[in-house]
Design a protein around this motif. Structure first.
Motif, PDB file in Angstrom:
ATOM      1  N   THR A  38      62.465  29.314  44.106  1.00  0.00           N
ATOM      2  CA  THR A  38      63.464  28.810  45.042  1.00  0.00           C
ATOM      3  C   THR A  38      63.879  29.933  45.989  1.00  0.00           C
ATOM      4  O   THR A  38      64.227  31.026  45.551  1.00  0.00           O
ATOM      5  N   GLU A  72      69.025  39.246  36.420  1.00  0.00           N
ATOM      6  CA  GLU A  72      69.820  38.685  37.506  1.00  0.00           C
ATOM      7  C   GLU A  72      70.461  39.843  38.271  1.00  0.00           C
ATOM      8  O   GLU A  72      71.155  40.671  37.681  1.00  0.00           O
ATOM      9  N   HIS A 100      62.365  35.165  33.827  1.00  0.00           N
ATOM     10  CA  HIS A 100      63.315  34.582  34.771  1.00  0.00           C
ATOM     11  C   HIS A 100      63.907  35.691  35.640  1.00  0.00           C
ATOM     12  O   HIS A 100      64.428  36.675  35.121  1.00  0.00           O
ATOM     13  N   ASP A 117      72.292  41.405  33.751  1.00  0.00           N
ATOM     14  CA  ASP A 117      72.913  40.809  34.927  1.00  0.00           C
ATOM     15  C   ASP A 117      73.761  41.880  35.601  1.00  0.00           C
ATOM     16  O   ASP A 117      74.782  42.309  35.059  1.00  0.00           O
ATOM     17  N   PRO A 146      72.822  31.039  49.287  1.00  0.00           N
ATOM     18  CA  PRO A 146      73.688  30.936  48.105  1.00  0.00           C
ATOM     19  C   PRO A 146      74.846  29.989  48.315  1.00  0.00           C
ATOM     20  O   PRO A 146      75.240  29.728  49.441  1.00  0.00           O
ATOM     21  N   THR A 166      70.307  37.791  44.418  1.00  0.00           N
ATOM     22  CA  THR A 166      71.194  37.335  45.473  1.00  0.00           C
ATOM     23  C   THR A 166      71.429  38.485  46.443  1.00  0.00           C
ATOM     24  O   THR A 166      71.830  39.575  46.023  1.00  0.00           O
ATOM     25  N   GLU A 181      66.401  36.294  39.129  1.00  0.00           N
ATOM     26  CA  GLU A 181      67.296  35.749  40.147  1.00  0.00           C
ATOM     27  C   GLU A 181      67.891  36.894  40.942  1.00  0.00           C
ATOM     28  O   GLU A 181      68.472  37.818  40.370  1.00  0.00           O
ATOM     29  N   THR A 199      65.173  38.055  31.078  1.00  0.00           N
ATOM     30  CA  THR A 199      65.905  37.513  32.220  1.00  0.00           C
ATOM     31  C   THR A 199      66.581  38.649  32.968  1.00  0.00           C
ATOM     32  O   THR A 199      67.282  39.469  32.368  1.00  0.00           O
ATOM     33  N   TRP A 214      68.316  34.171  46.683  1.00  0.00           N
ATOM     34  CA  TRP A 214      69.381  33.594  47.508  1.00  0.00           C
ATOM     35  C   TRP A 214      69.721  34.577  48.622  1.00  0.00           C
ATOM     36  O   TRP A 214      70.057  35.721  48.367  1.00  0.00           O
ATOM     37  N   SER A 246      60.449  31.224  36.346  1.00  0.00           N
ATOM     38  CA  SER A 246      61.449  30.818  37.333  1.00  0.00           C
ATOM     39  C   SER A 246      61.872  32.024  38.160  1.00  0.00           C
ATOM     40  O   SER A 246      62.143  33.095  37.619  1.00  0.00           O
ATOM     41  N   VAL A 247      61.902  31.829  39.470  1.00  0.00           N
ATOM     42  CA  VAL A 247      62.262  32.890  40.409  1.00  0.00           C
ATOM     43  C   VAL A 247      63.176  32.290  41.472  1.00  0.00           C
ATOM     44  O   VAL A 247      62.824  31.289  42.105  1.00  0.00           O
ATOM     45  N   HIS A 248      64.348  32.892  41.654  1.00  0.00           N
ATOM     46  CA  HIS A 248      65.290  32.388  42.655  1.00  0.00           C
ATOM     47  C   HIS A 248      65.756  33.556  43.531  1.00  0.00           C
ATOM     48  O   HIS A 248      66.243  34.564  43.016  1.00  0.00           O
TER      49      HIS A 248
END
Length: 452
Positions: free
Chosen positions: A448, A325, A375, A300, A452, A379, A377, A323, A414, A410-412
Motif C-alpha cells: 500500500t 514500524e 511486515h 516501532d 496517512p 510513515t 510500515e 514487524t 504513508w 505486507s508493506v505500507h
C-alpha cells in the motif's frame, strides 16, 4: 433481583413471527453480549443495553435474564447531580452477582462528598473487577470502605485533574487478584500502596527515569509496561534492571534523554518495543539495548531522532525482527536511499535510475538486514521530504523474490506528498513504479502506498 429463567414463548405475543424465538435462550443471550464491545463508554454500557431491551417483549426477557449485559457501566457525575443514582441501582440489581466493570468520571474539579453514586458502587466493591476512576483527588477518601474488600479486582485505572496530594493512599493495598494498574501524573504508583509484587502490567505518565527504575524494582514480575518519562536526572540512577518477564514495553518522552534508562535495563524476553517522541537521540545506547533483547519481534519507532546510519545499526542488533514500524516527523532523516539499499537483499548492483533504483539478485537472505521481516510500515510526514520511491519499490521486490526463504507479506508506505513524489518521478517512471506495485499485489504481497 432479575430473573435468570429463560423466557417462555407464551409470554410473548410475537411467537411465530419473530425468528429470534426459534433460538435457544443461551444463544439469544450470547447474541446480545456480542453486540456489546469492550469499551466502557456510555453507548456501549448504557444506551445499547437499554435499546436491546426495548426491541420486543422476548428480547426484553432475554436481556433481563442476562446479568452480564448490565455488569458494565460508564457514568459522568457531578457534585450535586443525583439523577444517576436510580440508574446505578438498576444496573447493580440486574447484574446480579456478575463481576463489575465500571468507568466513573467525576466532572467537577473539586469533589463534594459523600456522593450517592460512589456510595452505591462502594457497597459492591466485592464485585469490582475492572475499574476506571477519574476523580478529584479529594474524592479518594470516600472510597475508604473498599479497603480489604476487593477480592476479584484485576484491573485498576486512576486519573485525576489536580495537583492535590490525595489521602487514603492505602485503599488498594489488599487486592489479591490485581495485576494491571494505570495512572496519570497525579496518581504516582510510587505514592500508592499497591500489591506491586503481583503486578504484570503498569501504565504511568510523567515519571522520571530514576522513578521508572524504582518502579520496575518494586514490580519484579512486570510483563508489560508503558512509561511516559519526564527528565533524566542522574540522581537515583543506581538501579540495574534485569527482568526475565518483560515482553512488551512502550517508552515515550517529550523531555528526557532515555539513554540512561536503556543503559540500565535488560529484557531478554522482550518481544515488542515502541519508542516515540524523543528530544534526544537514543543512538548511544539503543543498539546495545536491542542486542540484549534477542527475542524482539516488533520494533516501532515514532518521532525518534535517528539518522539512516543509526537506524541500520539498530536493525543489525535485531536479526529476528518480524514487524518494523517507522514514523518520520519533523527533522527526522532516516528514510534515505542509503537506508533502503541497506534493507535490500543482494544490493550489490546499482543502476543509473534517476531516483536511485537498484537491481537485485536472489541470494541467501540470512546474510542481510532483518532477514525474517514480514511486515513493514513507514510513515513519512514532512511535506517536503525527498522520497526515493524507486529504491523503495526495488527494496520490496528484492525481499519478495523467489528463493529468499523469508519474504515480506505486507508493506505500507504513508506519505503526505505522494502526488508530488509521482510528479517528480515524471509520467514514465511513475507509471513504471505503479505497474511494479501492481505486480507485487498480484503475487499476493499486501503493498500500500497512500496518504496517512
Amino acid at each position: 433481583m432479575a430473573s435468570c429463567v429463560p423466557p417462555s414463548p407464551q409470554q410473548d405475543s410475537t411467537v411465530g413471527r419473530d425468528p429470534a424465538l426459534q433460538f435457544p435462550f443461551e444463544l439469544s443471550s450470547e447474541i446480545l453480549l456480542l453486540s456489546i464491545d469492550e469499551d466502557l463508554t456510555v453507548e456501549s454500557t448504557v444506551k445499547r443495553p437499554l435499546a436491546l431491551s426495548q426491541v420486543s417483549k422476548h428480547w426484553r426477557s432475554v436481556s433481563l435474564s442476562t446479568p452480564r449485559l448490565w455488569s458494565r457501566l460508564h457514568l459522568q457525575i457531578r457534585n450535586e447531580d443525583t439523577r444517576y443514582v436510580s440508574l446505578v441501582e438498576t444496573w447493580l440489581t440486574r447484574s446480579d452477582s456478575c463481576p463489575l466493570q465500571l468507568h466513573i468520571l467525576w466532572s467537577d474539579p473539586e469533589a463534594l462528598i459523600p456522593h450517592p453514586v460512589l456510595q452505591a458502587i462502594v457497597q459492591h466493591s466485592d464485585r469490582w473487577q475492572r475499574i476506571l476512576l477519574h476523580l478529584p483527588s479529594t474524592a479518594l477518601a470516600s472510597l475508604a470502605p473498599i479497603k480489604g474488600h476487593l477480592p476479584i479486582l484485576a484491573e485498576l485505572s486512576l486519573r485525576s485533574g489536580d495537583f492535590i496530594r490525595p489521602s487514603a493512599l492505602d485503599i488498594f493495598e489488599t487486592a489479591p487478584m490485581l495485576h494491571s494498574f494505570e495512572s496519570d501524573q497525579y496518581y504516582s504508583p510510587l505514592d500508592l500502596s499497591l500489591p506491586c509484587t503481583q503486578l504484570s502490567t503498569v501504565t504511568t505518565a510523567f515519571i522520571s527515569i530514576p522513578q521508572c527504575l524504582e518502579l520496575q524494582r518494586r514490580c519484579p514480575r512486570l510483563e508489560k509496561g508503558t512509561f511516559i518519562l519526564t527528565d533524566s536526572s542522574p540522581q537515583g540512577l543506581d538501579i540495574d534492571i534485569h527482568s526475565p518477564f518483560f515482553h512488551s514495553i512502550t517508552l515515550s518522552s517529550y523531555l528526557a534523554d532515555i539513554n540512561p534508562l536503556l543503559e540500565r535495563c535488560t529484557y531478554p524476553q522482550l518481544v515488542y518495543l515502541q519508542i516515540s517522541v524523543l528530544p534526544v537521540s537514543p543512538r548511544a545506547q539503543l543498539p546495545s539495548f536491542l542486542a540484549r533483547s534477542p527475542n524482539l519481534r516488533t520494533l516501532d519507532l515514532r518521532q525518534v531522532q535517528l539518522s539512516s546510519e543509526d537506524l541500520v545499526a539498530c536493525l543489525q542488533s535485531v536479526p529476528n525482527l518480524v514487524t518494523l514500524e517507522l514514523a518520520e516527523y519533523g527533522s527526522g532523516d532516516f528514510f534515505t536511499r542509503d537506508f533502503l539499499v541497506a534493507m535490500m537483499f543482494s544490493p550489490q548492483r546499482q543502476s543509473a535510475a534517476g531516483d536511485g533504483d537498484t537491481d537485485h539478485a536472489v541470494s541467501n537472505s540470512s546474510d542481510y538486514l532483518v532477514p525474517h521481516l514480514k511486515h513493514l510500515e513507514i510513515t513519512v510526514s514532512p511535506p517536503d521530504s525527498v522520497v526515493p520511491l524507486g529504491s523503495f519499490v526495488t527494496m520490496v521486490e528484492s525481499r519478495c523474490g523467489l528463493g529468499t526463504g523469508n519474504q515480506l507479506t505486507s508493506v505500507h508506505l504513508w506519505m503526505e506528498n505522494l502526488d508530488t513524489v509521482y510528479e517528480v518521478l515524471g509520467p514514465e517512471r511513475a507509471e513504471d513504479v505503479k505497474e511494479r506495485i501492481l505486480k507485487l499485489q498480484n503475487e499476493g504481497v499486501d503493498v500500500t502506498l497512500s496518504v496517512p
